[in-house]
Design a protein around this motif. Structure first.
Motif, PDB file in Angstrom:
ATOM      1  N   ILE A  86     -26.830   3.238  12.878  1.00  0.00           N
ATOM      2  CA  ILE A  86     -27.046   1.835  12.511  1.00  0.00           C
ATOM      3  C   ILE A  86     -26.722   0.903  13.687  1.00  0.00           C
ATOM      4  CG2 ILE A  86     -26.285   0.018  10.922  1.00  0.00           C
ATOM      5  CD1 ILE A  86     -25.848   2.145   8.817  1.00  0.00           C
ATOM      6  N   PHE A  87     -27.633  -0.055  13.908  1.00  0.00           N
ATOM      7  CA  PHE A  87     -27.393  -1.070  14.950  1.00  0.00           C
ATOM      8  C   PHE A  87     -26.800  -2.311  14.288  1.00  0.00           C
ATOM      9  CE2 PHE A  87     -31.611   0.613  16.827  1.00  0.00           C
ATOM     10  CZ  PHE A  87     -30.960   1.703  17.371  1.00  0.00           C
ATOM     11  N   THR A  88     -25.715  -2.802  14.807  1.00  0.00           N
ATOM     12  CA  THR A  88     -25.154  -4.036  14.236  1.00  0.00           C
ATOM     13  C   THR A  88     -24.907  -5.047  15.340  1.00  0.00           C
ATOM     14  OG1 THR A  88     -22.868  -3.360  14.528  1.00  0.00           O
ATOM     15  CG2 THR A  88     -23.920  -2.770  12.449  1.00  0.00           C
ATOM     16  N   ALA A  89     -24.876  -6.291  14.919  1.00  0.00           N
ATOM     17  CA  ALA A  89     -24.576  -7.352  15.883  1.00  0.00           C
ATOM     18  C   ALA A  89     -23.110  -7.266  16.254  1.00  0.00           C
ATOM     19  CB  ALA A  89     -24.894  -8.706  15.260  1.00  0.00           C
ATOM     20  N   TYR A  90     -22.822  -7.748  17.439  1.00  0.00           N
ATOM     21  CA  TYR A  90     -21.441  -7.724  17.914  1.00  0.00           C
ATOM     22  C   TYR A  90     -20.555  -8.497  16.939  1.00  0.00           C
ATOM     23  CZ  TYR A  90     -17.435  -8.456  20.909  1.00  0.00           C
ATOM     24  OH  TYR A  90     -16.168  -8.494  21.427  1.00  0.00           O
ATOM     25  N   GLY A  91     -19.367  -8.004  16.671  1.00  0.00           N
ATOM     26  CA  GLY A  91     -18.420  -8.748  15.856  1.00  0.00           C
ATOM     27  C   GLY A  91     -18.552  -8.508  14.368  1.00  0.00           C
ATOM     28  N   THR A  92     -19.220  -7.435  13.969  1.00  0.00           N
ATOM     29  CA  THR A  92     -19.322  -7.159  12.538  1.00  0.00           C
ATOM     30  C   THR A  92     -18.711  -5.795  12.252  1.00  0.00           C
ATOM     31  OG1 THR A  92     -21.518  -6.367  13.012  1.00  0.00           O
ATOM     32  CG2 THR A  92     -21.356  -8.553  12.020  1.00  0.00           C
ATOM     33  N   ILE A  93     -17.500  -5.648  12.726  1.00  0.00           N
ATOM     34  CA  ILE A  93     -16.870  -4.322  12.711  1.00  0.00           C
ATOM     35  C   ILE A  93     -16.626  -3.808  11.283  1.00  0.00           C
ATOM     36  CG2 ILE A  93     -14.464  -5.147  12.893  1.00  0.00           C
ATOM     37  CD1 ILE A  93     -15.923  -2.203  14.869  1.00  0.00           C
ATOM     38  N   GLU A  94     -16.387  -4.728  10.331  1.00  0.00           N
ATOM     39  CA  GLU A  94     -16.149  -4.262   8.934  1.00  0.00           C
ATOM     40  C   GLU A  94     -17.372  -3.525   8.413  1.00  0.00           C
ATOM     41  OE1 GLU A  94     -16.741  -8.049   8.834  1.00  0.00           O
ATOM     42  OE2 GLU A  94     -15.412  -7.651  10.528  1.00  0.00           O
ATOM     43  N   ARG A  95     -18.538  -4.067   8.751  1.00  0.00           N
ATOM     44  CA  ARG A  95     -19.782  -3.410   8.339  1.00  0.00           C
ATOM     45  C   ARG A  95     -19.849  -1.992   8.889  1.00  0.00           C
ATOM     46  NH1 ARG A  95     -24.445  -7.573  10.099  1.00  0.00           N
ATOM     47  NH2 ARG A  95     -24.163  -9.114   8.463  1.00  0.00           N
ATOM     48  N   VAL A  96     -19.472  -1.899  10.148  1.00  0.00           N
ATOM     49  CA  VAL A  96     -19.531  -0.594  10.799  1.00  0.00           C
ATOM     50  C   VAL A  96     -18.619   0.388  10.069  1.00  0.00           C
ATOM     51  CG1 VAL A  96     -18.913   0.663  12.874  1.00  0.00           C
ATOM     52  CG2 VAL A  96     -20.117  -1.520  13.044  1.00  0.00           C
ATOM     53  N   VAL A  97     -17.420  -0.098   9.748  1.00  0.00           N
ATOM     54  CA  VAL A  97     -16.458   0.776   9.085  1.00  0.00           C
ATOM     55  C   VAL A  97     -17.025   1.273   7.754  1.00  0.00           C
ATOM     56  CG1 VAL A  97     -14.176   0.888   8.011  1.00  0.00           C
ATOM     57  CG2 VAL A  97     -14.475  -0.252  10.214  1.00  0.00           C
ATOM     58  N   THR A  98     -17.552   0.363   6.929  1.00  0.00           N
ATOM     59  CA  THR A  98     -18.095   0.819   5.634  1.00  0.00           C
ATOM     60  C   THR A  98     -19.298   1.737   5.835  1.00  0.00           C
ATOM     61  OG1 THR A  98     -19.045  -1.396   5.537  1.00  0.00           O
ATOM     62  CG2 THR A  98     -17.395  -0.864   3.858  1.00  0.00           C
ATOM     63  N   ALA A  99     -20.111   1.401   6.823  1.00  0.00           N
ATOM     64  CA  ALA A  99     -21.298   2.252   7.055  1.00  0.00           C
ATOM     65  C   ALA A  99     -20.879   3.656   7.446  1.00  0.00           C
ATOM     66  CB  ALA A  99     -22.180   1.629   8.140  1.00  0.00           C
ATOM     67  N   MET A 100     -19.914   3.736   8.333  1.00  0.00           N
ATOM     68  CA  MET A 100     -19.456   5.059   8.775  1.00  0.00           C
ATOM     69  C   MET A 100     -18.823   5.820   7.615  1.00  0.00           C
ATOM     70  SD  MET A 100     -20.355   5.396  11.886  1.00  0.00           S
ATOM     71  CE  MET A 100     -19.475   6.817  12.512  1.00  0.00           C
TER      72      MET A 100
END
Ligand code: ATP
Ligand code: MG
Length: 464
Positions: A86-100
């Motif tokens: 998944i590509f995310t915009a910089y500064g959306t780390i919470e999204r990354v955490v849930t996605a992972m």
């Protein structure tokens, strides 16, 4: 290390609503040798995932309609093995955490660092290879383990086993053919224990061992009072085999009346106990075996053609041992170990002469005969190595007979008739010697009448 032909087999789907980004990624990955597909929205992407063999999805997080994470969850429902990045915009780390956490393979922040992208993809390729290798290894192991009692030194037997491992899981009816002692029962076992039914019963019924009426109640059971002597209800073997497999051995010997009943079971998947008014549903896989020529049986009217077609969904042919002599040496070792263990002996092997004789022999009783020969030899031998004296006399004489026959024919190949006559004289002479000159006995051992024997004795002037 990744080889280029493997890169081409790795299919990547790029999902992004921004055209420029899609095109840029596609162009870049194409240059690196990857095969890519593109979708501009989640709905299209799911259609592609359903239809194509996709290994990895690169998706933007923020898209109209469905987020990258939601898309990932839908993709995993279709194929849980697809790797989603998944590509995310910089500064959306919470999204990354849930996605992972919910199963993304990796993530990349935008703007995308292409070198980083390549590393992630290559890691994905390696990962899928590992998964695949692991699966193959496990398959091979389970195969070796479950077939560990089946020796296959020859290509013919390898073919049989590969067929067996494929057919085991397919849950179809199997018909195993082969001469007596070729291993039909062994193969039937292997099929059941490598199938999805392995944890349920494997029930064996020998159709040649019982008279028709007994066999019927053996197979289907009977109600109390169904016939004289039926003092209690009896559960049949089909019911016992429910959810498992039933092995119908010597199916070629089943009576026509029972064949008709069996056909019904195959068609309706229902059985009827003898004397019962209603039927019972059973879920049983049928594995049948025979050494009879069923096709000939059909011609002669002793075997039903419709039953034959129902049973013969997957035929497995076990070749006679004389047609796969490469198996003999491995079987010798296998039985040597088996009977050493069973008889608590430490026989180290067989002498060269024994090996040669065992290799030459034609085994009308197939593997079972070889097994009996080895068992007998191991029990009898007083030495570390099995010698010719530990082999059964009939085996030696059978081989000598062949040598003798070949000796006559070989001595003067231009005259077959003379050879046959000489051989006949020799055999009669020997039969007489073996039966101490008693003509009745000699005639019987030769399978001819006494009158013919007397005529031949005169003709060859035997004993003069
Ligand atoms: N490939 C093999 N590897 C090891 N043992 C084998 C092999 N084939 C057969 N045997 C052994 O040979 C013996 C005979 O095999 P099995 O009873 O399966 O033969 P069958 O074809 O059912 O014979 P029949 O027609 O006489 O019933 C068994 O002890 C079996 O374990
Ligand atoms: Mg058998």
């Amino acid at each position: 290390m990744i080889f280029s032909h493997e890169i081409y087999m790795f299919n990547i789907l790029i999902v992004d609503d921004e055209k420029n980004q899609r095109e840029m990624l596609k162009g870049f990955l194409a240059k690196k040798g990857y095969h890519t597909l593109v979708s501009s929205n989640a709905k299209d992407a799911l259609a592609v995932v359903r239809e194509e063999q996709i290994d990895m999805v690169l998706t933007d997080y923020q898209m109209p309609g469905m987020t990258g994470q939601e898309l990932m969850q839908e993709i995993k429902k279709i194929n849980p093995f697809i790797l989603v990045v998944i590509f995310t915009a910089y500064g959306t780390i919470e999204r990354v955490v849930t996605a992972m956490k919910s199963g993304a393979y990796d993530y990349l922040t935008k703007p995308i660092d292409l070198d980083e992208l390549l590393i992630v993809i290559q890691r994905g390729v390696d990962y899928l290879h590992l998964v695949e290798e692991n699966r193959e290894l496990r398959d091979a192991l389970s195969q070796r383990y479950s077939f560990k009692n089946i020796i296959s030194g020859s290509g013919k037997m390898e073919e049989v086993l590969s067929m067996v491992s494929r057919v085991a899981r397919a849950d179809t009816t199997v018909l195993i053919r082969g001469e007596s002692g070729t291993g039909k029962e062994l193969i039937a076992h292997a099929i059941h224990f490598n199938s999805l039914r392995a944890k349920c019963s494997f029930i064996k019924v020998n159709c040649a061992a019982l008279p028709e009426n007994l066999l019927e109640s053996e197979l289907f059971g009977h109600e109390k009072g169904a016939f004289t002597g039926a003092i209690q209800r009896r559960i049949g073997r089909f019911e016992e085999a429910d959810r498992g497999s039933i092995f119908l051995d010597e199916i070629g010997d089943m009576s026509l009346a029972l064949q008709a009943k069996l056909l019904r079971v195959l068609q309706e998947k229902e059985i009827q106990r003898v004397g019962a008014n209603s039927s019972l549903r059973v879920d049983v896989r049928i594995i049948a075996a025979t050494n009879k020529d069923l096709e000939q049986g059909i011609k002669e009217g002793s075997f039903r053609q419709d039953l034959y077609y129902r049973l013969n969904v997957v035929p497995v042919f076990l070749p006679p041992l004389r047609e796969r002599k490469e198996d003999i040496l491995q079987l010798i070792d296998f039985f040597q170990e088996k009977y050493n263990r069973q008889c608590q002996k430490q026989v180290k092997g067989v002498t060269k002469e024994v090996r040669d004789q065992l290799f030459k022999y034609s085994y009308p009783g197939n593997v079972r005969e070889l097994e009996n020969i080895m068992e007998r030899a191991i029990v009898l031998t007083r030495h570390e190595y099995i010698t010719l004296r530990d082999l059964p006399p009939n085996l030696i004489s059978d081989l000598q007979e062949k040598d003798l026959a070949l000796g006559y024919i070989g001595s003067d190949p231009s005259s077959l008739e003379d050879s046959v006559l000489a051989l006949e004289k020799e055999l009669i002479d020997r039969a007489l010697r073996l039966s101490d000159g008693v003509q009745t006995k000699a005639a019987e051992s030769l399978g001819i009448s006494e009158r013919v024997l007397r005529y031949k004795i005169k003709k060859y002037q035997i004993g003069n």
